[in-house]
Write a protein that holds these residues in place. Structure first.
Motif, mmCIF file in Angstrom:
data_model
loop_
_atom_site.group_PDB
_atom_site.id
_atom_site.type_symbol
_atom_site.label_atom_id
_atom_site.label_comp_id
_atom_site.label_asym_id
_atom_site.label_seq_id
_atom_site.Cartn_x
_atom_site.Cartn_y
_atom_site.Cartn_z
ATOM 1 N N SER A 6 0.771 -1.253 -0.150
ATOM 2 C CA SER A 6 -0.165 -0.089 -0.041
ATOM 3 C C SER A 6 0.749 1.185 0.074
ATOM 4 N N LYS A 7 1.847 1.136 0.709
ATOM 5 C CA LYS A 7 2.947 2.332 0.686
ATOM 6 C C LYS A 7 3.557 2.545 -0.699
ATOM 7 N N LYS A 8 3.849 1.271 -1.345
ATOM 8 C CA LYS A 8 4.508 1.434 -2.844
ATOM 9 C C LYS A 8 3.615 2.068 -3.644
ATOM 10 N N LYS A 9 2.272 1.776 -3.545
ATOM 11 C CA LYS A 9 1.328 2.049 -4.398
ATOM 12 C C LYS A 9 0.940 3.597 -4.016
ATOM 13 N N SER A 10 0.758 4.119 -2.723
ATOM 14 C CA SER A 10 0.780 5.473 -2.589
ATOM 15 C C SER A 10 1.820 6.409 -3.168
ATOM 16 N N ARG A 11 3.054 5.749 -2.933
ATOM 17 C CA ARG A 11 4.306 6.471 -3.378
ATOM 18 C C ARG A 11 4.182 6.697 -4.777
ATOM 19 N N LYS A 12 3.659 5.772 -5.616
ATOM 20 C CA LYS A 12 3.547 5.675 -7.230
ATOM 21 C C LYS A 12 2.499 6.784 -7.573
ATOM 22 N N HIS A 13 1.403 6.670 -6.877
ATOM 23 C CA HIS A 13 0.373 7.454 -7.065
ATOM 24 C C HIS A 13 0.668 8.874 -6.829
ATOM 25 N N GLN A 14 1.484 9.381 -5.870
ATOM 26 C CA GLN A 14 1.923 10.413 -5.561
ATOM 27 C C GLN A 14 2.796 11.080 -6.626
ATOM 28 N N ARG A 15 3.672 10.158 -7.197
ATOM 29 C CA ARG A 15 4.700 10.691 -8.325
ATOM 30 C C ARG A 15 3.655 11.001 -9.368
ATOM 31 N N PHE A 16 2.788 10.063 -9.681
ATOM 32 C CA PHE A 16 1.645 10.397 -10.715
ATOM 33 C C PHE A 16 0.842 11.618 -10.618
ATOM 34 N N MET A 17 0.555 12.216 -9.679
ATOM 35 C CA MET A 17 -0.125 13.234 -9.465
ATOM 36 C C MET A 17 0.905 14.649 -9.498
ATOM 37 N N GLU A 18 2.149 14.301 -9.184
ATOM 38 C CA GLU A 18 2.895 15.397 -9.370
ATOM 39 C C GLU A 18 3.272 15.544 -10.652
ATOM 40 N N ARG A 19 3.584 14.676 -11.348
ATOM 41 C CA ARG A 19 3.934 14.648 -12.991
ATOM 42 C C ARG A 19 2.691 15.689 -13.619
ATOM 43 N N ARG A 20 1.302 14.851 -13.473
ATOM 44 C CA ARG A 20 0.087 15.580 -13.812
ATOM 45 C C ARG A 20 -0.024 16.968 -13.469
ATOM 46 N N ALA A 21 0.418 17.449 -12.349
ATOM 47 C CA ALA A 21 0.379 18.786 -11.673
ATOM 48 C C ALA A 21 1.174 19.496 -13.070
ATOM 49 N N VAL A 22 2.482 19.021 -13.073
ATOM 50 C CA VAL A 22 3.319 19.949 -14.082
ATOM 51 C C VAL A 22 2.893 20.039 -15.258
#
Length: 318
Positions: A6-22
């Motif tokens: 779940s932590k790995k999935k959360s970090r992956k989702h966080q990176r995804f959202m950061e890239r999307r914001a950029v």
């Protein structure tokens, strides 16, 4: 462990959202999940569902739809004058808002279909009694000048008729020969609906005959005369029609007429009553012959039989 996954999935989702914001900041990606916005996927799903419900096929996203044409399907830019007149009549019979449809339907035809002409003549021959072309002006539907040249007559000029024609000896210095002018003018008039006042005089000066169904003579228009409150059979001048209907003064002064001004005035008069003129013209046209009834037995496949083939072709094919 489940907690590690779940932590790995959360970090992956966080990176995804950061890239999307950029990407959103750079304008490369539309905002997602904001109020009033809709994702591409959900929009496509709803559009597809709506199309299926209506029994239509949803358009492909990679194709831009072609803009709609102004001209109706029943009237093409190459339409003949009689079909234009009939089209006016059909639209006028369809009730309210028809005049607007008439304007829209003929809008694309006018620039290439309608011109107005006026010629100025000088006197040649014995005692200057012959009238020959000395100036010709042609304007388009909007009144813009598309031709205006001085013309040198074929015979020597005896009377310049300056008081009416406005032509002087000075104008003839740069005038072009009649044959050259005639060729240029007739090229413009070809396949056009030509407007003019007492236009037979202009055609006579050009040594030319224009088809009657493509001619609009403002001196012979009952619609214009009725609107001006004049008897239908009266001979009315362009000057008076302009005064009564357009409330403007033309052909004033002692320098003669301006063929450009006269051509523009004739076009203004035509446009003033165009719809009614074309409607009455359509009603006066002879009825179209009925379309031939297609015989189902007259199928082209029957011509494959030997009886329809020439004997010489039959012999050469053997």
């Amino acid at each position: 462990s489940p907690q590690g996954r779940s932590k790995k999935k959360s970090r992956k989702h966080q990176r995804f959202m950061e890239r999307r914001a950029v990407l959103e900041q750079k304008g490369l990606l539309s905002p997602h999940g904001r109020p009033g916005s809709q994702s591409t996927e959900s929009g496509l799903e709803e559009h597809t569902a709506l199309a299926e419900a209506n029994g239509t096929t949803a358009p492909r996203c990679d194709k831009v739809p072609k803009p709609k044409q102004i001209v109706s399907a029943s009237l093409s830019p190459s339409a003949s004058p009689d079909s234009i007149a009939r089209h006016h009549s059909v639209l006028l019979s369809q009730g309210n808002g028809s005049s607007k449809r008439v304007q829209m339907s003929s809008l694309a035809l006018r620039p290439g279909k309608y011109v107005a002409i006026d010629c100025e003549m000088v006197g040649t021959g014995p005692q200057g009694r012959l009238s020959e072309l000395a100036r010709c002006s042609v304007v388009n539907y909007e009144g813009d000048v598309i031709y205006d040249k001085y013309v040198r007559p074929e015979l020597p000029i005896v009377d310049y008729r300056t008081r009416w024609s406005g032509i002087t000896k000075q104008h003839m210095k740069n005038a072009i020969p009649f044959k050259a002018a005639q060729a240029e003018i007739l090229k413009i008039l070809k396949d056009k609906i030509v407007v003019g006042h007492a236009i037979h005089n202009d055609f006579q000066a050009l040594k030319y005959f224009h088809p009657k169904d493509r001619t609009r003579d403002t001196s012979q228009s009952p619609v214009l005369k009725k609107r001006a409150g004049l008897p239908v059979r009266s001979n009315v001048s362009l000057k008076n029609l302009a005064r009564y209907l357009l409330h403007k003064k033309i052909q004033v002064g002692c320098k003669g007429h301006s063929s450009v001004e006269d051509a523009q005035t004739a076009m203004e008069l035509y446009r003033l009553v165009e719809v009614q003129w074309e409607k009455e013209l359509a009603q006066s046209l002879p009825p179209r012959p009925p379309s031939p009834i297609t015989d189902p037995a007259a199928d082209s496949s029957q011509y494959l039989d030997d009886q329809y083939w020439p004997t010489d072709l039959m012999a050469s094919s053997l």
